[in-house]
Motif scaffolding. Sequence first.
Motif, PDB file in Angstrom:
ATOM      1  N   SER A 210      68.771  40.192  55.537  1.00 38.53           N
ATOM      2  CA  SER A 210      68.553  40.067  54.210  1.00 38.53           C
ATOM      3  C   SER A 210      67.314  39.500  53.791  1.00 38.53           C
ATOM      4  N   SER A 211      67.024  38.199  54.539  1.00 38.94           N
ATOM      5  CA  SER A 211      65.688  37.774  54.008  1.00 38.94           C
ATOM      6  C   SER A 211      64.469  38.406  54.065  1.00 38.94           C
ATOM      7  N   HIS A 212      64.538  39.468  55.448  1.00 41.31           N
ATOM      8  CA  HIS A 212      63.458  40.161  55.715  1.00 41.31           C
ATOM      9  C   HIS A 212      63.466  41.449  54.566  1.00 41.31           C
ATOM     10  N   GLU A 213      64.419  41.771  53.934  1.00 41.27           N
ATOM     11  CA  GLU A 213      64.525  42.680  53.043  1.00 41.27           C
ATOM     12  C   GLU A 213      64.195  42.457  51.579  1.00 41.27           C
ATOM     13  N   GLU A 214      63.825  40.987  51.377  1.00 33.88           N
ATOM     14  CA  GLU A 214      63.447  40.306  50.073  1.00 33.88           C
ATOM     15  C   GLU A 214      62.349  41.350  49.303  1.00 33.88           C
ATOM     16  N   ASP A 215      61.577  41.670  50.217  1.00 30.70           N
ATOM     17  CA  ASP A 215      60.428  42.295  49.346  1.00 30.70           C
ATOM     18  C   ASP A 215      60.856  43.673  48.645  1.00 30.70           C
ATOM     19  N   THR A 216      61.715  44.265  49.334  1.00 33.47           N
ATOM     20  CA  THR A 216      62.150  45.533  49.129  1.00 33.47           C
ATOM     21  C   THR A 216      63.274  45.917  48.134  1.00 33.47           C
ATOM     22  N   LYS A 217      63.926  44.485  47.696  1.00 36.48           N
ATOM     23  CA  LYS A 217      65.117  44.663  46.925  1.00 36.48           C
ATOM     24  C   LYS A 217      64.725  45.075  45.419  1.00 36.48           C
ATOM     25  N   ALA A 218      65.568  46.247  45.033  1.00 42.59           N
ATOM     26  CA  ALA A 218      65.421  46.399  43.564  1.00 42.59           C
ATOM     27  C   ALA A 218      65.727  45.273  42.632  1.00 42.59           C
ATOM     28  N   ASN A 219      66.744  44.384  42.913  1.00 44.65           N
ATOM     29  CA  ASN A 219      66.905  43.565  41.954  1.00 44.65           C
ATOM     30  C   ASN A 219      66.468  42.290  42.279  1.00 44.65           C
ATOM     31  N   VAL A 220      65.228  41.887  41.439  1.00 47.99           N
ATOM     32  CA  VAL A 220      64.473  40.823  41.872  1.00 47.99           C
ATOM     33  C   VAL A 220      65.418  39.355  41.531  1.00 47.99           C
ATOM     34  N   ASN A 221      66.458  39.587  40.639  1.00 53.58           N
ATOM     35  CA  ASN A 221      67.267  38.419  40.276  1.00 53.58           C
ATOM     36  C   ASN A 221      67.899  37.971  41.218  1.00 53.58           C
TER      37      ASN A 221
ATOM     38  N   ALA B 193      72.116  23.295  57.374  1.00 54.13           N
ATOM     39  CA  ALA B 193      72.109  24.100  56.072  1.00 54.13           C
ATOM     40  C   ALA B 193      70.366  23.926  55.491  1.00 54.13           C
ATOM     41  N   GLU B 194      69.829  23.188  55.702  1.00 53.85           N
ATOM     42  CA  GLU B 194      68.615  22.815  54.985  1.00 53.85           C
ATOM     43  C   GLU B 194      67.591  23.663  55.953  1.00 53.85           C
ATOM     44  N   ASP B 195      67.766  23.527  57.358  1.00 58.54           N
ATOM     45  CA  ASP B 195      67.025  24.442  58.274  1.00 58.54           C
ATOM     46  C   ASP B 195      67.056  25.919  58.158  1.00 58.54           C
ATOM     47  N   LEU B 196      68.322  26.208  57.939  1.00 60.58           N
ATOM     48  CA  LEU B 196      68.659  27.728  57.969  1.00 60.58           C
ATOM     49  C   LEU B 196      67.963  28.206  56.682  1.00 60.58           C
TER      50      LEU B 196
ATOM     51  N   CYS C 179      65.899  30.289  51.029  1.00 64.13           N
ATOM     52  CA  CYS C 179      67.125  30.439  50.044  1.00 64.13           C
ATOM     53  C   CYS C 179      67.380  29.006  49.683  1.00 64.13           C
ATOM     54  N   GLN C 180      68.348  28.669  48.965  1.00 66.30           N
ATOM     55  CA  GLN C 180      68.665  27.459  48.287  1.00 66.30           C
ATOM     56  C   GLN C 180      70.060  27.019  49.044  1.00 66.30           C
ATOM     57  N   VAL C 181      70.195  25.730  49.010  1.00 65.34           N
ATOM     58  CA  VAL C 181      71.369  25.056  49.599  1.00 65.34           C
ATOM     59  C   VAL C 181      72.044  24.429  48.588  1.00 65.34           C
ATOM     60  N   VAL C 182      73.487  24.636  48.758  1.00 62.43           N
ATOM     61  CA  VAL C 182      74.269  24.094  47.790  1.00 62.43           C
ATOM     62  C   VAL C 182      75.648  23.498  48.520  1.00 62.43           C
ATOM     63  N   PRO C 183      76.445  22.388  47.966  1.00 58.00           N
ATOM     64  CA  PRO C 183      77.568  22.069  48.502  1.00 58.00           C
ATOM     65  C   PRO C 183      78.662  23.053  48.144  1.00 58.00           C
ATOM     66  N   HIS C 184      79.890  23.075  48.728  1.00 53.75           N
ATOM     67  CA  HIS C 184      80.818  24.200  48.248  1.00 53.75           C
ATOM     68  C   HIS C 184      81.312  23.589  46.895  1.00 53.75           C
ATOM     69  N   ILE C 185      81.370  22.149  46.619  1.00 53.02           N
ATOM     70  CA  ILE C 185      81.624  21.813  45.270  1.00 53.02           C
ATOM     71  C   ILE C 185      80.856  22.477  44.237  1.00 53.02           C
TER      72      ILE C 185
ATOM     73  N   SER D 129      70.075  24.121  39.228  1.00 48.79           N
ATOM     74  CA  SER D 129      69.347  24.320  40.227  1.00 48.79           C
ATOM     75  C   SER D 129      69.401  26.060  40.201  1.00 48.79           C
ATOM     76  N   ILE D 130      70.527  26.428  39.736  1.00 44.32           N
ATOM     77  CA  ILE D 130      70.487  27.975  39.861  1.00 44.32           C
ATOM     78  C   ILE D 130      70.210  28.656  38.361  1.00 44.32           C
ATOM     79  N   PRO D 131      69.351  29.673  38.389  1.00 44.08           N
ATOM     80  CA  PRO D 131      68.860  30.211  37.073  1.00 44.08           C
ATOM     81  C   PRO D 131      70.220  30.968  36.528  1.00 44.08           C
ATOM     82  N   ARG D 132      70.135  31.112  35.290  1.00 42.55           N
ATOM     83  CA  ARG D 132      71.176  32.010  34.479  1.00 42.55           C
ATOM     84  C   ARG D 132      70.678  33.397  34.342  1.00 42.55           C
TER      85      ARG D 132
END
Length: 437
Positions: A363-374, A405-408, A414-420, A433-436
Motif C-alpha cells: 500500500s505504501s508503494h501505491e500512495e502516489d496512485t491513491k484517489a483519496n489523498v486524505n 514500530a518507528e522503523d516500519l 506513515c505515522q506511529v501511535v500507541p493502541h491507547i 497528530s492526526i488531521p481531522r
Amino acid sequence: MATDKSSAPKRHADSGVKRQTIDRKRQKKTINKRNDAKMETNSHPQTNGLGSSGGQTSVVSEQRRCAFCHSSKQTEGSGPFVAYAQGKEVTGNVDNFSNVIHVHLTCVSWTPKIYFKNGFIKNLESEIIRANDLKCSSCGKKGAGLGCYTVSCKKTYHVPCAYDIPGCRWDDDFLLLCPEHASEKFPSEEKAKPGKKDTEKGKTLSSYGKNLVLCGSGLSSDEKFDLVDFASSSGAVVSIFRDNVTHVIAATDSKGAGARTYKLLMAILHGKWILTMGWVKACMEARKLVNEEPYEVLLDNHGSYGGPKEGRLRVQNNAPKLFNNLNFYFIGDFLSTYKADLLNLVTTAGGTVIETRDRLLLSSHEEDTKANVNEVTLVVYNADFSYNPGFEDETALKCRVLDEAEDLAQEVGCQVVPHIWILDSIACGLQPSIPRH
C-alpha cells in the motif's frame, strides 16, 4: 479471590457455592485488563473484530473448529478463536504445541464451570465432554454448554445460537434466561425492596417506554434491580448491547465519570444515549420519560470528556465516521482477545485494518496512485508493556517495540501511535497528530 475448589452448580444451587463460582467467573472479566490499556472488557458476548456489531459478519477457518459449537465460523456472537494447550492460552504458531484445543471466546467464557486461576484455565476438558452430551435447543446439534438459568427449564444452547435469539436475556454473572423465562430475575436482580410498589406509577409509565431498549454497563446489584424495575414499569426491554439498543445506563463514580468499557466505547461509536442511573430515577419519579441531556455521561474515568455527545451527534447528523480515511496496521504482541476488541472498535469507527506486513508495504508503494489523498496510515503498537509473553525486561521491551514500530513507519512513510490513541480518540474525539477530515 477464587479458591481451589472446582465444584460449580448448574443453575439454581446452594447460594454459597454459586457465589464462589460466580467469583471465579468474574476473573474472566479481568484477564483482558492491563495497567495502561485504558479499556475494560465487558462480560457479554462481544464482537470480534470482523466487522461492526450491526450484523453477523463471519469468517470461516478450515484449520480449526470450536470444541463447543463445532463451527469453523467467527461471528459477532462467537467472538474470535482462542487456543489452549496444557491449561494456558497459546498464541502465534500453535503447531509448536501438542493437544491444542480451539474454542470461540464467548463459547468458553459462558460455559458454566470454566474459570481462570493464576493464568490457567480450569475445567475446560470436562466441560467440553459435558457439552457434547447436550443438544442445542436452537440448532439441534451437540455441544450446547449454556443452559437457561431457570431450574425447571431444560433448554441448552450454543452461545452463538443463543446470541441470535432476540428474546434471550444475559447477566453480568455469565447467566442466561431463555425467551420463555426472560421475565424472571437473575440473582443480581433479586432484592427485596421495603414498602409497597406504586402500582399507579407502573400504569402511567407503561405507555412511554415501549420503544426503549436498555443496556446496563458496570451497574451494581441494586442498580440492576432498579433498571429491571423501571423496564417492567415502562414496557421497555433490557438487552445486551446490540444495534437496537437506545439507551446505555452506566455506573458512574463520585465525579460523574463512567468506566471506559468496551461496551461504552461501542455505544459512543453507534451514537447511543449514555446516561447515568439518575435518568432512570427521574423517569420513575416523574412517571414519564424525561429529557436525557441533563443525565448524559460526558466524562470517563481516564479524564476524557465529550465523547458520548460527540458520537451521538455524529450519528444523528450522518457525519463521516470517526476513523474515516484511516488505515491501521497493528505491530507486535497483543493478547488475542484484547486485540480482537481493538480491531472491532477500529472497523466500527470506519477505519480499515491492514492485516499483513506485505499488504502494508504494498500500500505504501501505491500512495502516489491513491484517489483519496486524505488517507492516513497508522502503525499501532501495544503501549501496555506489562503484557510481556516473552518475559523480557520491561525497559528493553519498550525500546524494542518502539524501535520496531518507528522503523516500519519510516520505511512505509506513515505515522506511529500507541493502541491507547484509539481508545482516547473514541472517548474524546480524534487525538492530536492526526488531521481531522
